[in-house]
Design an enzyme around this catalytic site. Sequence first.
Site, PDB file in Angstrom:
ATOM      1  N   SER A  67       0.845  -1.191   0.000  1.00 47.34           N
ATOM      2  CA  SER A  67       0.000   0.000   0.000  1.00 47.34           C
ATOM      3  C   SER A  67       0.888   1.251   0.000  1.00 47.34           C
ATOM      4  O   SER A  67       1.663   1.460  -0.916  1.00 47.34           O
ATOM      5  CB  SER A  67      -0.963  -0.043   1.196  1.00 47.34           C
ATOM      6  OG  SER A  67      -1.921   0.986   1.119  1.00 47.34           O
ATOM      7  N   HIS A 117      -8.475   0.821  -0.737  1.00 45.57           N
ATOM      8  CA  HIS A 117      -8.282  -0.128  -1.837  1.00 45.57           C
ATOM      9  C   HIS A 117      -9.600  -0.710  -2.337  1.00 45.57           C
ATOM     10  O   HIS A 117      -9.728  -1.904  -2.579  1.00 45.57           O
ATOM     11  CB  HIS A 117      -7.317  -1.242  -1.418  1.00 45.57           C
ATOM     12  CG  HIS A 117      -5.969  -0.721  -1.025  1.00 45.57           C
ATOM     13  ND1 HIS A 117      -5.106  -0.169  -1.935  1.00 45.57           N
ATOM     14  CD2 HIS A 117      -5.364  -0.631   0.188  1.00 45.57           C
ATOM     15  CE1 HIS A 117      -4.010   0.241  -1.297  1.00 45.57           C
ATOM     16  NE2 HIS A 117      -4.151  -0.022  -0.021  1.00 45.57           N
TER      17      HIS A 117
END
Length: 318
Positions: free
Chosen positions: A91, A204
């Site tokens: 991430s 996400h």
Amino acid sequence: MAKYAFLFPGQGAQAPGMVKDVAESSASAKKVIDDVSSIINLDMAKLLWESDADSLSRSDNSQIAITTASLAIMAALKDKGIEPSAAMGFSLGEFPALYAAGVLSFEDVIKVVRQRGLIMQKVCEEIAAANAGNAPGMTAVLGLPPAKVVEIANGIKDAYAANMNSEKQTVVSGTAEALTLVEKAATEAGARRAVRLKVAGPFHSPLMQKAADEFQSVLDEVEFKDPKIHLFSNVTGSEVKKGSDAKGAAVLHLIRPVLWTTEESVLADIINAEGGTSEWKIYEPGPGKVLTGLWSQTEFGATLPAVPVNSTKSFAEL
């Protein structure tokens, strides 16, 4: 000559006081912190070492803090002659990886991460305000195969498999109602646990589209060069060869799942093709040891363990 793969941690790895001892013992690490402070006009030493856990958990603080910590550690590693031949980040961790691979300059990665954190914090606050007491978020499903969790999420409106962490752990983003249904279905399917995470938003997933749109405008004027070392994408799970592809993935990253287990497999294939485990070492240069733990759950972890590097003690043991 040893080759090194760096795994950079993401949001959630932060901790008050992180890398203080490294900065006190490494002039290069301290210079990184001072340079970041100058670039964004923010006292990073104060943020890193004097903030409480709640303040550091905010996206506008945690993202720049974790990135700064990772780059400071990388600078101290460079002084020891340790530089990566491969880089991947979970991430947020993709941004120090982009710097490590020569895709983004130091100044650009700091400016980009600062804006990313500010945008995500703002959008998450807007989401929370619009859904008072019932805000979207994320749930970690433990003990089910990823394919089963994806199947469950695909069958529930506004639920999205978001983080493919390991064969034993998959994280789902969604509305509060959708996550309740996911937790029930996962438990009935045999999950060991389904835990609602304390995060600011449904990361996400398509629910973060507004943040992606705003972040796109930030990246429009930023140059992404072709990577100089092996670099991997959360979005595709594969190696990134071109700066233009890295740039596109940096935006999609906010609304697409993190294909971490796939990246781990691709990295393992490259290690096997380029000297094998006898020639490679894997380090996690950043706060915490989450990625070290995830790597240990893979089939490669036993023969080539990952090592967290985030303190003077860990440096002494290299």
